[in-house]
Design a protein around this motif. Sequence first.
Motif, PDB file in Angstrom:
ATOM      1  N   MET A  83      45.247  48.553  31.968  1.00 23.51           N
ATOM      2  CA  MET A  83      46.258  47.764  32.661  1.00 23.51           C
ATOM      3  C   MET A  83      47.575  48.540  32.746  1.00 23.51           C
ATOM      4  SD  MET A  83      47.813  44.077  31.462  1.00 23.51           S
ATOM      5  CE  MET A  83      46.177  43.480  31.106  1.00 23.51           C
ATOM      6  N   VAL A  84      48.000  49.107  31.635  1.00 26.03           N
ATOM      7  CA  VAL A  84      49.245  49.879  31.610  1.00 26.03           C
ATOM      8  C   VAL A  84      49.156  51.027  32.602  1.00 26.03           C
ATOM      9  CG1 VAL A  84      50.680  51.416  30.202  1.00 26.03           C
ATOM     10  CG2 VAL A  84      49.871  49.245  29.250  1.00 26.03           C
ATOM     11  N   LYS A  85      48.063  51.780  32.569  1.00 25.15           N
ATOM     12  CA  LYS A  85      47.908  52.923  33.481  1.00 25.15           C
ATOM     13  C   LYS A  85      47.943  52.471  34.932  1.00 25.15           C
ATOM     14  CE  LYS A  85      44.515  54.707  30.715  1.00 25.15           C
ATOM     15  NZ  LYS A  85      43.347  55.522  30.373  1.00 25.15           N
ATOM     16  N   ALA A  86      47.264  51.372  35.234  1.00 26.28           N
ATOM     17  CA  ALA A  86      47.218  50.881  36.614  1.00 26.28           C
ATOM     18  C   ALA A  86      48.605  50.527  37.129  1.00 26.28           C
ATOM     19  CB  ALA A  86      46.291  49.671  36.708  1.00 26.28           C
ATOM     20  N   TYR A  87      49.352  49.752  36.358  1.00 23.54           N
ATOM     21  CA  TYR A  87      50.687  49.360  36.815  1.00 23.54           C
ATOM     22  C   TYR A  87      51.599  50.570  36.948  1.00 23.54           C
ATOM     23  CZ  TYR A  87      49.643  44.415  36.639  1.00 23.54           C
ATOM     24  OH  TYR A  87      49.098  43.186  36.882  1.00 23.54           O
ATOM     25  N   LEU A  88      51.493  51.538  36.050  1.00 27.52           N
ATOM     26  CA  LEU A  88      52.323  52.737  36.144  1.00 27.52           C
ATOM     27  C   LEU A  88      51.971  53.582  37.356  1.00 27.52           C
ATOM     28  CD1 LEU A  88      52.565  53.786  32.401  1.00 27.52           C
ATOM     29  CD2 LEU A  88      54.392  52.857  33.849  1.00 27.52           C
ATOM     30  N   GLU A  89      50.704  53.536  37.772  1.00 27.76           N
ATOM     31  CA  GLU A  89      50.274  54.290  38.950  1.00 27.76           C
ATOM     32  C   GLU A  89      50.519  53.520  40.242  1.00 27.76           C
ATOM     33  OE1 GLU A  89      46.237  55.477  38.191  1.00 27.76           O
ATOM     34  OE2 GLU A  89      46.842  56.646  36.432  1.00 27.76           O
ATOM     35  N   GLY A  90      51.017  52.303  40.123  1.00 25.49           N
ATOM     36  CA  GLY A  90      51.430  51.553  41.301  1.00 25.49           C
ATOM     37  C   GLY A  90      50.383  50.674  41.936  1.00 25.49           C
ATOM     38  N   TYR A  91      49.324  50.378  41.211  1.00 20.21           N
ATOM     39  CA  TYR A  91      48.357  49.458  41.791  1.00 20.21           C
ATOM     40  C   TYR A  91      48.029  48.338  40.811  1.00 20.21           C
ATOM     41  CZ  TYR A  91      44.723  52.013  39.168  1.00 20.21           C
ATOM     42  OH  TYR A  91      43.972  52.590  38.184  1.00 20.21           O
ATOM     43  N   ILE A  92      47.533  47.246  41.365  1.00 19.13           N
ATOM     44  CA  ILE A  92      47.154  46.093  40.558  1.00 19.13           C
ATOM     45  C   ILE A  92      45.764  46.350  40.002  1.00 19.13           C
ATOM     46  CG2 ILE A  92      46.623  43.624  40.615  1.00 19.13           C
ATOM     47  CD1 ILE A  92      48.580  43.487  43.028  1.00 19.13           C
ATOM     48  N   PRO A  93      45.598  46.199  38.723  1.00 14.83           N
ATOM     49  CA  PRO A  93      44.257  46.413  38.177  1.00 14.83           C
ATOM     50  C   PRO A  93      43.249  45.472  38.834  1.00 14.83           C
ATOM     51  CG  PRO A  93      45.855  46.040  36.430  1.00 14.83           C
ATOM     52  CD  PRO A  93      46.542  45.762  37.727  1.00 14.83           C
ATOM     53  N   SER A  94      42.174  46.028  39.377  1.00 11.89           N
ATOM     54  CA  SER A  94      41.110  45.174  39.908  1.00 11.89           C
ATOM     55  C   SER A  94      40.232  44.841  38.709  1.00 11.89           C
ATOM     56  CB  SER A  94      40.321  45.895  40.993  1.00 11.89           C
ATOM     57  OG  SER A  94      39.700  47.028  40.463  1.00 11.89           O
ATOM     58  N   HIS A  95      40.596  43.803  38.076  1.00 12.94           N
ATOM     59  CA  HIS A  95      39.983  43.466  36.803  1.00 12.94           C
ATOM     60  C   HIS A  95      39.407  42.063  36.894  1.00 12.94           C
ATOM     61  CE1 HIS A  95      39.570  42.916  32.488  1.00 12.94           C
ATOM     62  NE2 HIS A  95      39.699  44.215  32.396  1.00 12.94           N
ATOM     63  N   PRO A  96      38.179  41.878  36.442  1.00  9.84           N
ATOM     64  CA  PRO A  96      37.586  40.536  36.520  1.00  9.84           C
ATOM     65  C   PRO A  96      38.319  39.519  35.656  1.00  9.84           C
ATOM     66  CG  PRO A  96      36.194  42.011  35.247  1.00  9.84           C
ATOM     67  CD  PRO A  96      37.274  42.848  35.851  1.00  9.84           C
ATOM     68  N   CYS A  97      39.187  39.986  34.787  1.00  9.35           N
ATOM     69  CA  CYS A  97      39.909  39.063  33.905  1.00  9.35           C
ATOM     70  C   CYS A  97      41.255  38.626  34.469  1.00  9.35           C
ATOM     71  CB  CYS A  97      40.075  39.691  32.526  1.00  9.35           C
ATOM     72  SG  CYS A  97      38.485  39.887  31.696  1.00  9.35           S
ATOM     73  N   LEU A  98      41.614  39.091  35.679  1.00  3.95           N
ATOM     74  CA  LEU A  98      42.821  38.606  36.345  1.00  3.95           C
ATOM     75  C   LEU A  98      42.537  37.184  36.798  1.00  3.95           C
ATOM     76  CD1 LEU A  98      45.666  39.053  37.559  1.00  3.95           C
ATOM     77  CD2 LEU A  98      44.511  39.936  39.596  1.00  3.95           C
ATOM     78  N   THR A  99      43.248  36.222  36.242  1.00  4.00           N
ATOM     79  CA  THR A  99      42.954  34.821  36.545  1.00  4.00           C
ATOM     80  C   THR A  99      43.924  34.182  37.526  1.00  4.00           C
ATOM     81  OG1 THR A  99      44.228  33.962  34.666  1.00  4.00           O
ATOM     82  CG2 THR A  99      41.897  34.466  34.291  1.00  4.00           C
ATOM     83  N   HIS A 100      45.205  34.553  37.462  1.00  2.00           N
ATOM     84  CA  HIS A 100      46.230  33.929  38.304  1.00  2.00           C
ATOM     85  C   HIS A 100      47.269  34.969  38.715  1.00  2.00           C
ATOM     86  CE1 HIS A 100      44.623  30.487  36.065  1.00  2.00           C
ATOM     87  NE2 HIS A 100      45.022  29.747  37.084  1.00  2.00           N
ATOM     88  N   HIS A 101      47.892  34.707  39.861  1.00  2.00           N
ATOM     89  CA  HIS A 101      49.062  35.485  40.248  1.00  2.00           C
ATOM     90  C   HIS A 101      50.080  34.536  40.864  1.00  2.00           C
ATOM     91  CE1 HIS A 101      48.814  35.745  44.694  1.00  2.00           C
ATOM     92  NE2 HIS A 101      47.521  35.539  44.479  1.00  2.00           N
ATOM     93  N   PHE A 102      51.333  34.944  40.796  1.00  2.00           N
ATOM     94  CA  PHE A 102      52.400  34.107  41.338  1.00  2.00           C
ATOM     95  C   PHE A 102      52.572  34.436  42.805  1.00  2.00           C
ATOM     96  CE2 PHE A 102      56.734  32.629  42.068  1.00  2.00           C
ATOM     97  CZ  PHE A 102      56.630  31.363  41.522  1.00  2.00           C
ATOM     98  N   SER A 103      52.619  33.407  43.626  1.00  2.00           N
ATOM     99  CA  SER A 103      52.744  33.588  45.066  1.00  2.00           C
ATOM    100  C   SER A 103      53.844  32.684  45.598  1.00  2.00           C
ATOM    101  CB  SER A 103      51.414  33.267  45.750  1.00  2.00           C
ATOM    102  OG  SER A 103      51.534  33.421  47.140  1.00  2.00           O
ATOM    103  N   GLY A 104      55.041  33.217  45.643  1.00  2.00           N
ATOM    104  CA  GLY A 104      56.155  32.477  46.222  1.00  2.00           C
ATOM    105  C   GLY A 104      56.708  31.378  45.357  1.00  2.00           C
ATOM    106  N   PHE A 107      51.637  29.411  40.984  1.00  2.00           N
ATOM    107  CA  PHE A 107      50.556  30.301  40.568  1.00  2.00           C
ATOM    108  C   PHE A 107      49.293  29.949  41.336  1.00  2.00           C
ATOM    109  CE2 PHE A 107      53.383  30.868  37.006  1.00  2.00           C
ATOM    110  CZ  PHE A 107      53.290  32.229  36.789  1.00  2.00           C
ATOM    111  N   ILE A 108      48.590  30.972  41.766  1.00  2.00           N
ATOM    112  CA  ILE A 108      47.350  30.826  42.510  1.00  2.00           C
ATOM    113  C   ILE A 108      46.214  31.371  41.652  1.00  2.00           C
ATOM    114  CG2 ILE A 108      46.092  31.485  44.600  1.00  2.00           C
ATOM    115  CD1 ILE A 108      48.664  29.851  45.135  1.00  2.00           C
TER     116      ILE A 108
END
Length: 115
Positions: A83-104, A107-108
């Motif tokens: 996760m740390v490496k992904a965010y530092l490289e500028g992309y969102i981790p495509s991880h099956p454990c991503l459950t929610h994100h904030f949209s405006g 949370f979605i």
Amino acid sequence: MTTRNLSGVEHHILMCNGATCMRNGGEDVTQAIRDEIARQGAADRVHTTRTRCNGRCDDACVTIVYPEGHWFRHTTPESGREMVKAYLEGYIPSHPCLTHHFSGDRFIRVAPPFD
């Protein structure tokens, strides 16, 4: 205690250290994330905070990343480092454990129903 200058911080990772997350490896996750940030020389770009319970105990270990508003479940030391490496490289981790994100304004849920 010193007040940290946050002006260069790009990501804030909140690591649940509530009782259930701690019983499920929360300390190892916390240390792995912090170790990876140090290994990447990114302490000025990523700030971490231990939290108390985030109210999603069935998802232990819970990790939250801001300003993206991404919530992850079942974080392991390995996935925390990735996760740390992904965010530092500028992309969102495509991880099956991503459950929610904030949209405006809310949370979605981005993951399918879990077992």
